[in-house]
Design a protein around this motif. Structure first.
Motif, PDB file in Angstrom:
ATOM      1  N   PHE A   1       0.835  -1.205   0.000  1.00 53.93           N
ATOM      2  CA  PHE A   1       0.000   0.000   0.000  1.00 53.93           C
ATOM      3  C   PHE A   1       0.870   1.255   0.000  1.00 53.93           C
ATOM      4  CE2 PHE A   1      -1.924  -3.560   2.168  1.00 53.93           C
ATOM      5  CZ  PHE A   1      -3.073  -3.748   1.412  1.00 53.93           C
ATOM      6  N   ASP A   2       2.104   1.074  -0.478  1.00 51.52           N
ATOM      7  CA  ASP A   2       3.038   2.190  -0.628  1.00 51.52           C
ATOM      8  C   ASP A   2       3.402   2.877   0.668  1.00 51.52           C
ATOM      9  OD1 ASP A   2       3.183   1.856  -3.445  1.00 51.52           O
ATOM     10  OD2 ASP A   2       1.239   2.856  -3.629  1.00 51.52           O
ATOM     11  N   VAL A   3       3.345   2.142   1.778  1.00 51.01           N
ATOM     12  CA  VAL A   3       3.808   2.691   3.050  1.00 51.01           C
ATOM     13  C   VAL A   3       5.166   2.075   3.377  1.00 51.01           C
ATOM     14  CG1 VAL A   3       3.375   2.817   5.534  1.00 51.01           C
ATOM     15  CG2 VAL A   3       1.499   3.164   3.909  1.00 51.01           C
ATOM     16  N   GLU A   4       6.184   2.922   3.502  1.00 54.08           N
ATOM     17  CA  GLU A   4       7.549   2.450   3.758  1.00 54.08           C
ATOM     18  C   GLU A   4       8.208   3.325   4.816  1.00 54.08           C
ATOM     19  OE1 GLU A   4       9.881   1.441   0.182  1.00 54.08           O
ATOM     20  OE2 GLU A   4       8.280   2.368  -0.985  1.00 54.08           O
ATOM     21  N   GLY A   5       9.418   2.947   5.195  1.00 56.27           N
ATOM     22  CA  GLY A   5      10.223   3.833   6.037  1.00 56.27           C
ATOM     23  C   GLY A   5      10.202   3.483   7.508  1.00 56.27           C
ATOM     24  N   GLU A   6      10.332   4.544   8.335  1.00 56.71           N
ATOM     25  CA  GLU A   6      10.542   4.344   9.757  1.00 56.71           C
ATOM     26  C   GLU A   6       9.392   3.603  10.437  1.00 56.71           C
ATOM     27  OE1 GLU A   6      10.789   7.874  12.155  1.00 56.71           O
ATOM     28  OE2 GLU A   6      11.893   6.858  13.764  1.00 56.71           O
ATOM     29  N   GLY A   7       8.151   3.926  10.052  1.00 54.31           N
ATOM     30  CA  GLY A   7       6.992   3.324  10.728  1.00 54.31           C
ATOM     31  C   GLY A   7       7.006   1.807  10.660  1.00 54.31           C
ATOM     32  N   PRO A   8       7.009   1.240   9.429  1.00 58.06           N
ATOM     33  CA  PRO A   8       7.051  -0.223   9.347  1.00 58.06           C
ATOM     34  C   PRO A   8       8.307  -0.835   9.978  1.00 58.06           C
ATOM     35  CG  PRO A   8       6.340   0.707   7.258  1.00 58.06           C
ATOM     36  CD  PRO A   8       6.751   1.867   8.118  1.00 58.06           C
ATOM     37  N   LEU A   9       9.431  -0.146   9.899  1.00 58.93           N
ATOM     38  CA  LEU A   9      10.648  -0.708  10.506  1.00 58.93           C
ATOM     39  C   LEU A   9      10.547  -0.728  12.026  1.00 58.93           C
ATOM     40  CD1 LEU A   9      13.533   0.699   8.296  1.00 58.93           C
ATOM     41  CD2 LEU A   9      12.900  -1.710   8.629  1.00 58.93           C
ATOM     42  N   ARG A  10       9.987   0.318  12.608  1.00 55.67           N
ATOM     43  CA  ARG A  10       9.793   0.315  14.059  1.00 55.67           C
ATOM     44  C   ARG A  10       8.802  -0.771  14.477  1.00 55.67           C
ATOM     45  NH1 ARG A  10      10.841   4.680  17.483  1.00 55.67           N
ATOM     46  NH2 ARG A  10       8.853   4.217  18.495  1.00 55.67           N
ATOM     47  N   ALA A  11       7.701  -0.889  13.741  1.00 53.09           N
ATOM     48  CA  ALA A  11       6.730  -1.933  14.067  1.00 53.09           C
ATOM     49  C   ALA A  11       7.361  -3.315  13.877  1.00 53.09           C
ATOM     50  CB  ALA A  11       5.482  -1.779  13.197  1.00 53.09           C
ATOM     51  N   GLY A  12       8.185  -3.446  12.830  1.00 48.13           N
ATOM     52  CA  GLY A  12       8.871  -4.716  12.604  1.00 48.13           C
ATOM     53  C   GLY A  12       9.853  -5.040  13.718  1.00 48.13           C
ATOM     54  N   ALA A  13      10.540  -4.016  14.205  1.00 47.93           N
ATOM     55  CA  ALA A  13      11.476  -4.225  15.312  1.00 47.93           C
ATOM     56  C   ALA A  13      10.716  -4.623  16.575  1.00 47.93           C
ATOM     57  CB  ALA A  13      12.301  -2.953  15.547  1.00 47.93           C
ATOM     58  N   ALA A  14       9.552  -4.008  16.795  1.00 47.85           N
ATOM     59  CA  ALA A  14       8.728  -4.361  17.962  1.00 47.85           C
ATOM     60  C   ALA A  14       8.290  -5.826  17.869  1.00 47.85           C
ATOM     61  CB  ALA A  14       7.509  -3.447  18.039  1.00 47.85           C
ATOM     62  N   LEU A  15       7.867  -6.209  16.684  1.00 41.03           N
ATOM     63  CA  LEU A  15       7.443  -7.590  16.467  1.00 41.03           C
ATOM     64  C   LEU A  15       8.605  -8.563  16.722  1.00 41.03           C
ATOM     65  CD1 LEU A  15       5.423  -9.634  15.321  1.00 41.03           C
ATOM     66  CD2 LEU A  15       5.978  -8.804  13.040  1.00 41.03           C
ATOM     67  N   GLU A  16       9.777  -8.201  16.278  1.00 41.44           N
ATOM     68  CA  GLU A  16      10.936  -9.050  16.491  1.00 41.44           C
ATOM     69  C   GLU A  16      11.286  -9.135  17.980  1.00 41.44           C
ATOM     70  OE1 GLU A  16      11.939 -10.813  14.073  1.00 41.44           O
ATOM     71  OE2 GLU A  16      13.897 -11.600  14.657  1.00 41.44           O
ATOM     72  N   MET A  17      11.111  -8.041  18.706  1.00 45.61           N
ATOM     73  CA  MET A  17      11.331  -8.087  20.163  1.00 45.61           C
ATOM     74  C   MET A  17      10.360  -9.068  20.813  1.00 45.61           C
ATOM     75  SD  MET A  17      11.891  -4.157  21.392  1.00 45.61           S
ATOM     76  CE  MET A  17      12.706  -2.976  20.319  1.00 45.61           C
ATOM     77  N   ALA A  18       9.104  -9.034  20.380  1.00 44.26           N
ATOM     78  CA  ALA A  18       8.106  -9.955  20.951  1.00 44.26           C
ATOM     79  C   ALA A  18       8.479 -11.398  20.611  1.00 44.26           C
ATOM     80  CB  ALA A  18       6.713  -9.611  20.431  1.00 44.26           C
ATOM     81  N   HIS A  19       8.943 -11.614  19.394  1.00 44.74           N
ATOM     82  CA  HIS A  19       9.391 -12.957  19.002  1.00 44.74           C
ATOM     83  C   HIS A  19      10.585 -13.400  19.845  1.00 44.74           C
ATOM     84  CE1 HIS A  19      10.505 -16.348  16.571  1.00 44.74           C
ATOM     85  NE2 HIS A  19      11.578 -15.760  16.076  1.00 44.74           N
ATOM     86  N   CYS A  20      11.547 -12.519  19.997  1.00 42.32           N
ATOM     87  CA  CYS A  20      12.775 -12.883  20.731  1.00 42.32           C
ATOM     88  C   CYS A  20      12.520 -13.050  22.230  1.00 42.32           C
ATOM     89  CB  CYS A  20      13.873 -11.849  20.480  1.00 42.32           C
ATOM     90  SG  CYS A  20      14.468 -11.864  18.764  1.00 42.32           S
ATOM     91  N   TYR A  21      11.600 -12.290  22.784  1.00 44.73           N
ATOM     92  CA  TYR A  21      11.217 -12.525  24.194  1.00 44.73           C
ATOM     93  C   TYR A  21      10.695 -13.940  24.354  1.00 44.73           C
ATOM     94  CZ  TYR A  21       6.440 -13.235  25.970  1.00 44.73           C
ATOM     95  OH  TYR A  21       5.268 -13.800  26.372  1.00 44.73           O
ATOM     96  N   SER A  22       9.851 -14.378  23.405  1.00 43.10           N
ATOM     97  CA  SER A  22       9.262 -15.723  23.541  1.00 43.10           C
ATOM     98  C   SER A  22      10.338 -16.796  23.414  1.00 43.10           C
ATOM     99  CB  SER A  22       8.146 -15.927  22.522  1.00 43.10           C
ATOM    100  OG  SER A  22       8.648 -16.193  21.226  1.00 43.10           O
TER     101      SER A  22
END
Lengths: 306, 306
Positions: free
Chosen positions: A66-87
């Motif tokens: 949907f043509d959304v790129e940049g800091e927002g998706p990367l921050r959300a992706g990093a948050a998701l990875e933190m949740a994965h790594c916590y588990s």
């Protein structure tokens, strides 16, 4: 597509690594009193330096539809990875799966100690919500709250944490081991690993402002991919070497873990894996070539060697 | 005020209990796949049946200053209590403080097992964010995101989780025990227990739509009350019996825990406790009699026997 896919996957992993590195710096944020060095180091050990970053990749590429790129998706992706790594850090603990090796390195509680691993997991989970709720992830509070609520549902008692509970029960540690049928194994896996993978795609759709049809299609894609990924994991545990996988293998059967290989047999599990990957691709039928990278991600999820 | 205060504290505790009971029911929410019975039971054990519910009370009464009452503050209060109880369940683990007794009952890992206690804590923390992010807590996403971000900052590496890390380090388990000075003890306690107590007041102000002056005043009140509460706790550990406290006492000194009694001596710690409680009351000087219950809460925090 394959070379382009590999390049995009690698570039995303690097960008996520940089984002995690910046988020896990020594300086406290507003509202934080101080960041204890030992805890920051453990959180960095648990998250940095490895992994394909498949979940952030799915998030980033879903938003990019949907043509959304940049800091927002990367921050959300990093948050998701933190949740994965916590588990991972908590699942590896002696009281849980008791694993010594993860991504080819000692698990966090082996590299440090159990208390530090528990606290680092707790802090990573908490920080994941912090990052999602922060305005730098998206200017609209309604978007951020949808991201937050989605992670809570995917990670909580009706998702990832609940799935780990069912997995421990299926091992037989709280009474006789239950020989789970195919349906029970599928539900367990949909919770333990599927929910967070499906959330990755959902979060991309939220950030992208997808309409309800597109969200439904991406949601179906995410669920099928999540299921395919886990069957592939079960098969890798049987067929791969510890060396290739970077963690112990052949442990599922020894522990009585609930797997689709156990429920269906190896040959049928492979057929099911391929059916699920195809179903994921087919869920994207309404999208054009802009979704080719997600189609390739579905194939990658089942063809990976580690 | 005292009889009225006791009545309001008791009524709030009952309402929070009912809210927790309803939130921790067997039925999955939309977005949850299933709620494993064993995990739900552990989360209920960790949260229901006891406690003064001081944190939810502070939240509810802070919101009430601005005439906001009902389901929203109770849900936010229940979320806050879940976050508090998750931290207790994890802190009690053998790898952490290794406690067998909590509120006069076996701790969760003694009543169940370590894996269940770890997972129940994880699920409670996750669910706290779920409840805050859900629209039933407040119709405005901007309010819900402020509540979410506040809990993440108060609970994370720069708050409660970080404070527990510093506390373990001060015990000397990662090298020589550090004899912390007064300033270090204060910072540690501001993180470990003060941040969540201050957040309780802050969350009430957010739900109440307080203006910036009122928020600043309530924030100062919350910080002073949090500090007073913890000094009182240190003193209770020295002076109270296990019977009255419902948990082991006299353990702080034996473990080399960082306390203000240790840093200042008992007499000066008591004087400091009373100064802090007074400072909390004085921070509310701009409010009228509607804040009397919060003033009483400051006194209660230091006069309690358990």
């Amino acid at each position: 597509m394959d070379a382009e896919f590999d390049a995009r996957l690698g570039a995303c992993a690097e960008a996520v690594e940089r984002t995690l590195d910046a988020l896990l710096g020594p300086e406290p944020l507003a509202g934080e009193i101080a960041r204890p060095e030992r805890l920051v180091a453990a959180m960095r050990y648990a998250t940095l330096g490895g992994g394909k970053r498949l979940r952030p990749f799915l998030l980033v590429e879903s938003a990019r539809l949907f043509d959304v790129e940049g800091e927002g998706p990367l921050r959300a992706g990093a948050a998701l990875e933190m949740a994965h790594c916590y588990s991972l850090a908590h699942d590896d603990l002696p009281a849980m799966d008791d694993d010594d090796l993860r991504r080819g390195r000692p698990t966090l509680h082996k590299a440090q100690d159990e208390a530090t691993a528990i606290l680092a997991g707790d802090a990573l989970l908490t920080y994941a919500f912090d990052v999602l709720a922060d305005e730098r992830t998206h200017p609209d509070p309604a978007v951020r709250i949808a991201l937050t609520l989605g992670l809570a549902r995917a990670g909580g008692l009706g998702g990832m944490a609940g799935g780990q509970m069912l997995d421990l029960q299926a091992e037989g540690r709280y009474g006789a081991a239950e020989a789970l049928g195919e349906g029970d194994v599928r539900r367990l896996q949909a919770m333990k690993t599927g929910a967070l993978l499906a959330y990755a795609v959902e979060a991309g759709a939220i950030l992208g402002g997808a309409d309800s049809d597109d969200r439904a299609a991406l949601s179906a894609y995410g669920r099928a991919l999540g299921a395919a990924f886990q069957v592939a994991d079960d098969i890798l545990d049987v067929e791969s070497s510890a060396d290739a996988l970077g963690k112990a293998t052949g442990k599922d059967a020894g522990r009585g873990k609930a797997t689709l290989v156990g429920a269906l047999g190896l040959a049928e599990a492979k057929a099911e894996r391929d059916r699920l990957a195809l179903a994921a691709e087919l869920a994207l039928a309404g999208f054009g070539p802009e979704a080719d990278v997600l189609r390739a991600a579905a194939r990658f999820s089942v063809e990976r060697r580690s």
